[in-house]
Design a protein around this motif. Sequence first.
Motif: not given
Length: 168
Positions: A3-7
């Motif tokens: 989630r963090i990487s995609s954000g």
Amino acid sequence: MFRISSGNHQRLSDMADNKAHIMISTNSIILSVTLSVLLRKLEDNPHLIIPTLILLVICVVTMVFSILATRPTVPPGTFTHEDIEQKKVNLLFFGNFYRMALPDYVEGMQNMMEDRDFLYGSLIRDLYSQGVVLGRKYRLLRVAYNVFMFGIIASVLAFVIASAVVAL
């Protein structure tokens, strides 16, 4: 982590799109002013033809690379049952399913969610694909910025040289 990487990738993509928009807007203004004001005066100032052409070409090339950086590439939008069985398709990216019927997509998603390796493999492929797209955007933007930077320098020098030659 996903989630963090995609954000982070989404924010970087938004930043790249904003930078491309700035380049497109800036060069559109330069082109508009050059075409509306300077081209009319070239008959009286033929020594400015080459510097003006340099400026116009630089602006157009910069705009092309900026537009290419923001131009989307969308896959065909379909997948097969074999793609799901072989765990080849990334059902998390709209470009792989937007032309599919809802029941086929639901079936594919259910298969993916029931298979941990397929699910995490899809998340990894999705993150990787976002990175590849970001790399392409930033490479094209770098070219656009370099063309603009060196082109503006060349244009200004050409205008200065042309004016100096006429003054002699």
